[in-house]
Design an enzyme around this catalytic site. Structure first.
Site, PDB file in Angstrom:
ATOM      1  N   LYS A   1       0.837  -0.924  -0.430  1.00 50.27           N
ATOM      2  CA  LYS A   1       0.129  -0.427  -0.148  1.00 50.27           C
ATOM      3  C   LYS A   1       1.239   1.406  -0.009  1.00 50.27           C
ATOM      4  O   LYS A   1       1.763   1.319   0.922  1.00 50.27           O
ATOM      5  CB  LYS A   1      -0.244   0.003   1.131  1.00 50.27           C
TER       6      LYS A   1
ATOM      7  N   SER B   1     -10.189   2.256   2.739  1.00 47.78           N
ATOM      8  CA  SER B   1      -8.538   2.634   1.642  1.00 47.78           C
ATOM      9  C   SER B   1      -8.065   1.720   0.779  1.00 47.78           C
ATOM     10  O   SER B   1      -7.149   2.368   0.171  1.00 47.78           O
ATOM     11  CB  SER B   1      -7.948   4.024   2.478  1.00 47.78           C
TER      12      SER B   1
ATOM     13  N   SER C   1     -10.566  -0.018   7.196  1.00 48.40           N
ATOM     14  CA  SER C   1      -9.569  -0.279   5.396  1.00 48.40           C
ATOM     15  C   SER C   1      -9.324  -1.644   5.640  1.00 48.40           C
ATOM     16  O   SER C   1      -8.607  -1.424   3.779  1.00 48.40           O
ATOM     17  CB  SER C   1      -8.285   1.053   5.496  1.00 48.40           C
TER      18      SER C   1
HETATM   19  N1  GLN Z   1     -13.115   4.257   5.855  1.00 47.52           N
HETATM   20  C1  GLN Z   1     -13.181   4.829   7.089  1.00 47.52           C
HETATM   21  C2  GLN Z   1     -12.720   6.549   6.458  1.00 47.52           C
HETATM   22  O1  GLN Z   1     -12.342   7.140   5.972  1.00 47.52           O
HETATM   23  C3  GLN Z   1     -11.812   4.071   7.274  1.00 47.52           C
HETATM   24  C4  GLN Z   1     -10.757   4.622   6.791  1.00 47.52           C
HETATM   25  C5  GLN Z   1      -9.084   3.717   6.827  1.00 47.52           C
HETATM   26  O2  GLN Z   1      -9.371   2.473   8.398  1.00 47.52           O
HETATM   27  N2  GLN Z   1      -8.040   3.957   6.702  1.00 47.52           N
HETATM   28  O3  GLN Z   1     -11.808   6.854   7.639  1.00 47.52           O
END
Ligand code: GLN
Length: 492
Positions: free
Chosen positions: A76, A156, A180
Site C-alpha cells: 500500500k 482505503s 480499511s
Molecule cells: N473508511 C474509514 C474512513 O474513511 C476507514 C479508513 C481507514 O481505515 N483508513 O476513515
C-alpha cells in the site's frame, strides 16, 4: 501461477517446482496487462523485483531464505519504501521518495518478500471507495452479472484488495484505521486481517489517526495471511505503541478447530435496514461454526451506535494534527507565495483533495478551544465505553461474528454525494478499531448479483490465533473459489 495461493507458492518455491523469477515474471505480466483497467498500482517496480527474484532463487537453491522468500507482494502506498516513491495517493506527496524503509516493509523484505509496486488507496487512507485518490480511482475486478458497470473496490486499501483479487500479486499490505483492510477485502472477495493495535510497528507508515492505524495482510486465504502477518508483526522500539510480545506462528493455529468455542453474536449489529442477503449469510456463518462444534451466544455491545460518530471525531482530530506537517516548508509540494501564511494556504489547498480538506477542517474544529471538551474529550470517554463493551463480551465468548460491511461493492457513480452516507459503510468495522481488538474479514459467499460478501470475526487482544482457527472453519465450509471477471491467468 497467478492463481496460486501464497501458501502454495511458498511450498512450490521450496520444492523448486517453480522459480522466483518465473513467479515474479508472471505477476509483472499480469500487472502490465490489467493495471490499465484496474489502476491498482500507483508505482510499479518490475526490474527491481526481477533482480530480487534472482537473488531469492540463489537462496532457495541452497535451501535458505526467509518465510516469504521469492513471494511477489504489493505494498500500500502509505508505507515508506527506501528509494521508491511513496505518495499516500496525495498530490502533496506526489514526488516524495523516502530515504528510509517502514518497519513493516523492512520486516517483509528481511523475510525475502519481493515488492512489485505501490498500491493505490484513498488519499491519506481516508475513505471507503478508493475514489479519493489523486492518482485516479481503482476499479474492482468483480462485475455484477450481466453488467459492465465499474464497481469500487472499497477503501482505503482498495488498490491492495483489487491487486490480490485480480491475480496481480499473491498478497499485499494494507492499513486499517476504521475498516480499511476489512471492507475492501469483503468488496473484492479476499481475506484481510487487522491485527491488535500495537502488533505491527507504525514506524514509517504515513500517519492518518495514530491511535487507530494498524497494518495487516491482505491475501486470498487465511493461511496466506498467517504467513504474511508473522513476517510483518513484531516489537519495534521506534514505535512507542508497538507491543513487546513474541509473534506466534499463526499458521499453526489454523487447524485448531472450534469445538467448545463460544461465538458471540452481537445483538446491536442487527441493523434494521440490512440487506436480507447479508443477514442470511450471517446466519449461514453461525450455522457453519455450530456444525463444527462451537456454541453461538447472543451478546450485547450496547455502545455500538456511538462507534461511528466518535470514530469520526477521534480519527479526524488526530488526522488534523498529523497532516499539519505538510506545509510546503519541510515536506512535499510547495506553492510559492508572498508571505508565509499565503504559502501555507496555497500549498495545502493545492496539495490536498476535497475529502482530506474536509477532515482537516472538522478535526481542527473539534480540537479548538471551547469545542475540545464538548467533542474530542467526550468522544474519548465514549471510546472507553466501547472498549469496555468488548471486554465484557469477551468474558462470555471467545470470538464475535458479524458481517463485514452493510452492502456489497457499489458502482463508481453510485457513490453517495453526502459524505456521511459514505461514512456509514464503516458501521460494522469501526467499533473493533476504537477498541483496538483484532478482527478479520473472509469471503463467505456471493450475493444475487454475483458479488462477494464478507463475514467479520473479532477477537480478544493479541488473540489473532483464535480468529485464524475460527476463520479457517468458515473458510472450509464456504469453499469460496469464484474468481472475478478481471483475473490474470499467465504462465501456469
Ligand atoms: N473508511 C474509514 C474512513 O474513511 C476507514 C479508513 C481507514 O481505515 N483508513 O476513515
Amino acid at each position: 501461477m497467478t492463481d496460486m495461493t501464497l501458501a502454495a507458492a511458498r511450498r512450490a518455491l521450496a520444492a523448486r517446482e517453480i522459480s522466483a523469477v518465473e513467479l515474479v515474471d508472471s505477476h509483472n505480466k499480469a500487472i502490465e496487462s490489467l493495471n490499465g483497467d484496474v489502476n491498482a498500482f500507483i508505482t510499479t517496480t518490475p526490474e527491481q523485483a526481477r533482480e530480487a527474484a534472482k537473488a531469492a532463487d540463489t537462496l532457495l537453491a541452497k535451501g535458505e531464505g526467509g518465510l516469504l522468500c521469492g513471494i511477489p507482494l504489493g505494498v500500500k502506498d502509505l508505507f515508506c519504501t527506501n528509494g521508491v516513491r511513496t505518495t499516500a495517493a496525495s498530490n502533496i506527496l506526489r514526488d516524495f521518495v523516502p530515504p528510509y524503509e517502514s518497519a513493516v516493509t523492512a520486516n517483509l523484505l528481511s523475510e525475502g518478500a519481493i515488492f512489485l509496486g505501490k498500491t493505490n488507496l484513498d488519499e491519506f487512507a481516508m475513505g471507503s471507495t478508493n475514489l479519493t485518490s489523486a492518482f485516479g480511482g481503482v476499479t474492482n475486478p468483480w462485475r455484477r452479472s450481466g453488467s459492465d458497470a465499474k464497481l469500487v473496490p472499497g477503501g482505503s486499501s482498495g488498490g491492495s484488495a483489487a491487486a490480490v483479487a485480480a491475480g496481480m500479486v499473491l498478497g499485499a499490505t494494507g492499513t486499517d484505521t476504521g475498516g480499511s483492510i476489512r471492507q475492501p477485502a469483503a468488496f473484492c472477495g479476499i481475506t484481510g486481517v487487522k491485527p491488535t493495535y500495537g502488533r505491527c510497528s507504525r514506524f514509517g507508515t504515513i500517519a492518518f489517526a495514530s491511535s487507530l492505524d494498524q497494518a495487516g495482510p491482505m491475501a486470498r486465504n487465511l493461511e496466506d495471511c498467517a504467513w504474511m502477518l508473522e513476517a510483518m508483526a513484531g516489537f519495534d522500539k521506534r514505535d512507542s505503541t508497538s507491543v513487546d510480545r513474541p509473534v506466534p506462528r499463526y499458521a499453526d493455529a489454523l487447524e485448531r478447530g472450534v469445538k467448545g468455542m463460544k461465538v458471540g453474536i452481537p445483538r446491536e449489529y442487527r441493523a434494521p435496514n440490512m440487506p436480507r442477503e447479508i443477514e442470511a449469510l450471517w446466519e449461514q456463518g453461525i450455522a457453519w461454526l455450530r456444525e463444527a462444534g462451537a456454541e453461538p451466544v447472543e451478546v450485547s455491545l450496547p455502545h455500538t451506535k456511538y462507534g461511528l460518530p466518535t470514530y469520526y471525531i477521534v480519527a479526524l482530530a488526530e488526522a488534523s494534527s498529523n497532516l499539519a506537517r505538510y506545509d510546503g516548508v519541510r515536506f512535499g509540494e510547495r506553492v510559492k507565495a508572498d508571505s508565509l501564511d499565503a504559502l501555507y494556504e496555497a500549498t495545502r489547498h493545492a496539495g490536498f483533495g476535497e475529502e482530506v480538506r474536509r477532515r482537516i477542517l472538522m478535526g481542527t474544529y473539534v480540537l479548538s478551544s471551547g469545542y475540545y471538551d464538548a467533542y474530542y474529550l467526550r468522544a474519548q470517554k465514549v471510546r472507553t465505553m466501547i472498549q469496555r463493551d468488548f471486554l465484557s463480551a469477551f468474558e462470555k465468548v471467545d470470538v464475535l461474528l458479524t458481517p463485514t460491511a452493510p452492502s456489497a461493492a457499489f458502482a463508481h457513480d453510485e457513490k453517495p454525494t453526502d459524505p456521511v452516507q459514505v461514512y456509514l459503510n464503516d458501521v460494522f468495522t469501526v467499533p473493533a478499531s476504537m477498541a483496538g481488538v483484532p478482527a478479520l474479514s473472509l469471503p463467505a459467499g456471493l450475493d444475487a448479483q454475483g458479488l462477494p460478501l464478507g463475514l467479520q470475526l473479532i477477537g480478544r487482544y493479541f488473540d489473532e490465533e483464535t480468529l485464524f482457527a475460527a476463520g479457517r472453519v468458515m473458510e472450509k465450509a464456504a469453499g469460496f473459489s469464484t474468481r472475478p471477471a478481471l483475473f490474470a491467468e499467465f504462465g501456469a
